[in-house]
Design a protein around this motif. Structure first.
Motif, PDB file in Angstrom:
ATOM      1  N   GLY A  15       0.824  -1.210   0.000  1.00  0.00           N
ATOM      2  CA  GLY A  15       0.000   0.000   0.000  1.00  0.00           C
ATOM      3  C   GLY A  15       0.854   1.254   0.000  1.00  0.00           C
ATOM      4  O   GLY A  15       0.635   2.175   0.783  1.00  0.00           O
ATOM      5  N   GLY A  16       1.835   1.308  -0.908  1.00  0.00           N
ATOM      6  CA  GLY A  16       2.593   2.546  -1.153  1.00  0.00           C
ATOM      7  C   GLY A  16       1.889   3.321  -2.268  1.00  0.00           C
ATOM      8  O   GLY A  16       0.754   2.994  -2.651  1.00  0.00           O
ATOM      9  N   GLY A  19       0.586   0.927  -5.332  1.00  0.00           N
ATOM     10  CA  GLY A  19      -0.570   0.072  -5.065  1.00  0.00           C
ATOM     11  C   GLY A  19      -1.835   0.877  -4.828  1.00  0.00           C
ATOM     12  O   GLY A  19      -2.919   0.539  -5.322  1.00  0.00           O
ATOM     13  N   GLN A  37       1.912  -4.424   4.832  1.00  0.00           N
ATOM     14  CA  GLN A  37       2.500  -4.969   6.066  1.00  0.00           C
ATOM     15  C   GLN A  37       2.646  -3.945   7.195  1.00  0.00           C
ATOM     16  O   GLN A  37       2.788  -4.327   8.349  1.00  0.00           O
ATOM     17  CB  GLN A  37       3.827  -5.661   5.771  1.00  0.00           C
ATOM     18  CG  GLN A  37       4.939  -4.733   5.362  1.00  0.00           C
ATOM     19  CD  GLN A  37       6.235  -5.503   5.097  1.00  0.00           C
ATOM     20  OE1 GLN A  37       6.227  -6.717   4.908  1.00  0.00           O
ATOM     21  NE2 GLN A  37       7.343  -4.800   5.079  1.00  0.00           N
ATOM     22  N   SER A  48      11.959  10.513   0.978  1.00  0.00           N
ATOM     23  CA  SER A  48      12.187  11.900   1.398  1.00  0.00           C
ATOM     24  C   SER A  48      11.253  12.900   0.732  1.00  0.00           C
ATOM     25  O   SER A  48      11.249  14.065   1.109  1.00  0.00           O
ATOM     26  CB  SER A  48      13.644  12.284   1.171  1.00  0.00           C
ATOM     27  OG  SER A  48      13.985  12.067  -0.150  1.00  0.00           O
ATOM     28  N   THR A 258      14.666   1.822   1.441  1.00  0.00           N
ATOM     29  CA  THR A 258      15.503   1.165   0.431  1.00  0.00           C
ATOM     30  C   THR A 258      14.743   1.147  -0.888  1.00  0.00           C
ATOM     31  O   THR A 258      13.526   0.939  -0.897  1.00  0.00           O
ATOM     32  CB  THR A 258      15.793  -0.297   0.850  1.00  0.00           C
ATOM     33  OG1 THR A 258      16.352  -0.280   2.161  1.00  0.00           O
ATOM     34  CG2 THR A 258      16.751  -0.991  -0.085  1.00  0.00           C
ATOM     35  N   GLY A 288      16.813   8.728  -7.774  1.00  0.00           N
ATOM     36  CA  GLY A 288      15.908   7.822  -7.055  1.00  0.00           C
ATOM     37  C   GLY A 288      14.594   8.471  -6.664  1.00  0.00           C
ATOM     38  O   GLY A 288      14.087   8.263  -5.566  1.00  0.00           O
TER      39      GLY A 288
END
Ligand SMILES: Cc1cc2nc3c(=O)[nH]c(=O)nc-3n(C[C@H](O)[C@H](O)[C@H](O)COP(=O)(O)OP(=O)(O)OC[C@H]3O[C@@H](n4cnc5c(N)ncnc54)[C@H](O)[C@@H]3O)c2cc1C
Length: 394
Positions: A15-16, A19, A37, A48, A258, A288
């Motif tokens: 659920g980031g 998703g 999770q 960030s 990460t 990133g």
């Protein structure tokens, strides 16, 4: 012990932003379960939050969720460059608010959100669907029967790894960030720093809309084996804090995360298992930055999957895959070459690089940070590499 079997058409793992964006654009009637999770959406913070004003406006993100930067300062050991970005300004997102806002977009749908719940494994069933095993912190193991599974688990690649469709990335960007009260720091100045304090990576200083200052460092493993925490403690004890004019006082919170740092791989659709977001390495290879890209392509996947479910035609999913390739493959190829090159830079190389960067126009700097390479930039870089090959380093 297996307690029960739940059923849905689409199981979303993670659920980031990726998703949640898929769920936001799936048709209302499609039954969906998101397993996530963490105990809350957007907490703990693992990113960030740097983004761009044009994108947040296009995505309709409420303005109270981001802080607009009017200046970007870039430092190496002995050089510095200062940019007053006027056109496409850098913004810093409030992560928890933003992710909860995306989650709310599917609250009214046939969508169940299972927090504190981990996807463990899955097997293909005879009817072409999947039977997945999940475990929640509060209940025993549960099974979910679904026709589709969307892997949005980020760097963990939980579904694809379990099905041996893709391996977990063997090169990752690992970062840590301390969030201080804003204090006397300028609320519209962002800083990026490189050089001896953070070799094989970079550091950042980002003020937020909720009165905080995020100070972070990230490096690439295994290009270096130094832990970001050690780099952070060294940075905080260094003269750079004063050189950058930072006021780092008061209680701070620690964020860590990460993300993958591997070459772009355009394969996204594996029958009824599909990936989007960091599980597909969507963050830009130069710095990133992934949130807007995960939201854009997550929304596109939700729409495509909705069409496929309604028409029983896999073509929209194939189109999703080829659209992503068209949008990302070329730029990410050059971005990844840049990433590998930057990762080997010494402190001296960075001094030279920041001197060159100080001559970039605003649009060239923004393009470099966004991994959007114009033909002119590629030609210049190819010419430089060719010259070095023929005549040695200048
Ligand atoms: C240190 C750092 C700094 C960054 N800075 C920026 C930045 O400034 N700007 C920017 O745009 N991007 C930045 N990024 C990148 C950005 O955070 C990612 O690109 C983006 O979060 C990816 O979204 P996602 O939904 O694909 O995955 P994630 O955000 O990683 O979400 C995946 C979620 O899935 C959950 N999950 C994993 N495995 C399972 C499982 N088995 N079962 C259930 N749930 C599971 C995880 O808990 C996680 O919350 C940064 C990343 C890092 C690590």
């Amino acid at each position: 012990m297996t307690a029960q079997t739940l059923e849905c058409e689409v199981l979303i793992v993670g659920g980031g932003p990726a998703g949640l964006s898929v769920a936001a654009t799936l048709p209302d009637h499609v039954s969906t379960i998101i397993v996530h999770q963490d105990a809350e959406i957007g907490k703990p913070v693992r990113t960030s939050g740097g983004c761009w004003l044009d994108d947040v406006e296009r995505l309709g993100i409420p303005s109270e969720f981001y802080q607009v930067m009017h200046q970007l300062d870039v430092y190496s050991d002995n050089k510095e460059a200062h940019f007053q970005v006027k056109d496409n300004k850098l913004v810093v997102l409030n992560i928890t608010d933003l992710y909860q806002w995306i989650a709310q977009k599917s609250d009214h749908k046939q969508r169940q959100l299972m927090l504190s719940t981990k996807f463990l494994s899955t097997t293909k069933t005879e009817d072409g669907g999947y039977l997945s095993t999940i475990r929640s912190r509060h209940t025993e193991t549960t099974q979910i029967k679904s026709k589709y599974i969307i892997d949005c688990s980020g760097v963990r690649n939980a579904v694809l790894d379990d099905l041996s469709l893709k391996e977990k990335p063997d090169r990752t960007g690992v970062g840590i960030e301390y969030e201080y009260p804003i204090g006397t720091n300028k609320a519209d100045h962002a800083i990026l720093f490189v050089g001896s304090s953070v070799l094989s990576g970079y550091g950042w200083v980002f003020p937020t809309a909720d009165g905080k200052l995020r100070v972070g460092v990230g490096v690439i493993h295994p290009d270096t084996d130094v832990s970001p925490k050690k780099l952070m403690l060294d940075f905080l004890a260094s003269d750079d804090v004063q050189r950058f004019g930072l006021d780092l006082t008061g209680e701070y919170e620690v964020n860590a995360g990460t993300l993958p740092s591997v070459a772009y791989d355009p394969g996204l659709v594996f029958g009824n298992v599909i990936r989007v977001g960091d599980s597909a390495n969507f963050a830009t290879p130069t710095v990133g930055e992934g949130i807007r890209i995960c939201m854009d392509h997550g929304e596109a996947l939700g729409r495509a999957l909705g069409e496929t479910i309604c028409t029983n035609d896999p073509a929209p999913l194939k189109r999703y895959e080829s659209d992503c390739k068209k949008a990302l493959a070329r730029n990410y190829h050059f971005g990844f070459l840049t990433n590998k090159r930057f990762s080997l830079y010494s402190a001296k190389d960075w001094d030279k690089s920041i001197r060159r960067i100080s001559h970039l126009s605003e649009s060239e700097l923004v393009a470099l940070l966004r991994s959007e390479f114009t033909a002119k930039m590629i030609l210049k870089a190819t010419y430089k590499m060719l010259k070095q090959k023929l005549f040695g380093p200048s």
